[in-house]
Design an enzyme around this catalytic site. Sequence first.
Site, PDB file in Angstrom:
ATOM      1  N   HIS A 174      -4.266   9.494   4.716  1.00  0.00           N
ATOM      2  CA  HIS A 174      -4.780  10.823   4.335  1.00  0.00           C
ATOM      3  C   HIS A 174      -3.662  11.859   4.170  1.00  0.00           C
ATOM      4  CE1 HIS A 174      -5.373  12.798   8.617  1.00  0.00           C
ATOM      5  NE2 HIS A 174      -4.172  12.276   8.466  1.00  0.00           N
ATOM      6  N   ASP A 175      -2.442  11.482   4.558  1.00  0.00           N
ATOM      7  CA  ASP A 175      -1.291  12.371   4.390  1.00  0.00           C
ATOM      8  C   ASP A 175      -0.708  12.318   2.983  1.00  0.00           C
ATOM      9  OD1 ASP A 175      -1.332  13.158   7.074  1.00  0.00           O
ATOM     10  OD2 ASP A 175       0.023  11.551   7.697  1.00  0.00           O
ATOM     11  N   GLU A 214      -9.583   5.974   9.221  1.00  0.00           N
ATOM     12  CA  GLU A 214      -9.576   7.228   8.467  1.00  0.00           C
ATOM     13  C   GLU A 214     -10.996   7.780   8.352  1.00  0.00           C
ATOM     14  OE1 GLU A 214      -7.167   9.012   7.167  1.00  0.00           O
ATOM     15  OE2 GLU A 214      -5.433   7.730   6.744  1.00  0.00           O
ATOM     16  N   GLU A 221      -8.692  13.875   2.542  1.00  0.00           N
ATOM     17  CA  GLU A 221      -9.698  12.945   3.030  1.00  0.00           C
ATOM     18  C   GLU A 221     -10.452  12.417   1.812  1.00  0.00           C
ATOM     19  OE1 GLU A 221      -9.336  12.167   5.980  1.00  0.00           O
ATOM     20  OE2 GLU A 221      -8.205  13.888   6.725  1.00  0.00           O
TER      21      GLU A 221
END
Length: 337
Positions: free
Chosen positions: A242-243, A271, A302
């Site tokens: 998600h980064d 996640e 996300e």
Amino acid sequence: MEVDLQLCRFHGPEILELRIPDIIRRHGGPISLTQILAGISDAPSPDITCLERIMRVLVRKKIFSAQEASNSGDTLYGLTHSSRWLLTESGSEPSLAPLVVMENHPVRMAPWHYLSQCVREGGSAFVKAHGQDVWEFGLENPEFNKRFNEGMACTAKTVMSGVISGYKDGFDNIGSVVDVGGGTGQTISEIVKSYPHIKGINFDLPHVVAAAPKYEGVTNIGGDMFQEIPQADAVLMKWVLHDWSDEDCIKILNKCKKAIPEGRGKVIIVEIVLKPEGQGIFDYTGLVVDLNMLATCNGGRERTEPEWKKLLQEAGFPRYNIITVNALPSVIEAYPI
């Protein structure tokens, strides 16, 4: 882990700097504003009206409880399920206090003031605020790096408790697991503790693993996940993809594919699976975390299930399972065949 993240962002510093949850806990029950002030160290000129106004909002949001004392008429403030997550003193585990401190760090707050600029012209809010991305900043600023790692580590126990209990069979037939982006090793240590047969590898940037404590059954390895990932039966990534943008995620997943045995390996992704219209306990929080990624990471986000499916297929993982667990994220098993 049902804590109002928006409230913690606006009121977390004063709650933790004043140690209000710890003061109430020390008394063993609800106490008055005067008693709270008496427990605050280094308060030469305490302002009870200021405290009362802060507590009024926190009671409204159920961070603290309030009841009228039968003998004095004073309002007595007590702990709730939410404020127990903000205890910091010994014996108060588990605690999300380090996460709240990290999220309210001035470095983390500054990018939020650049979101409107990002809407107008694109780009990264964090880079606009600090002139470099969050990973470069952490490398050059040890104090921030320490706060960041502590914030991530404190979530590992709570999240992995839900993952391990809800994904029991998933670790049974695995001899080794490499935790990519594992920080200081708290996550992989929780897995090895529950599954002692697993050889754990904590893999992160060299300056991150340099600060990692020693955990039994866990080996720390420093490196770059965009270059090469250590070999293991399974790759674990918790709150890593998600980064990154889809393009970068595909690069990372390709390295994961090379790290696992052909034909029998898998990637375990922990996640959030966004449900924008969902009414579940974590669904709104997922949307708030998505904004946090927008403010912090260049391309980070996300993703909904259709977005995960598209990403995994493009990375060469045509088969996947989503396992819902009692935590904010879900477990996504991804298979290259």
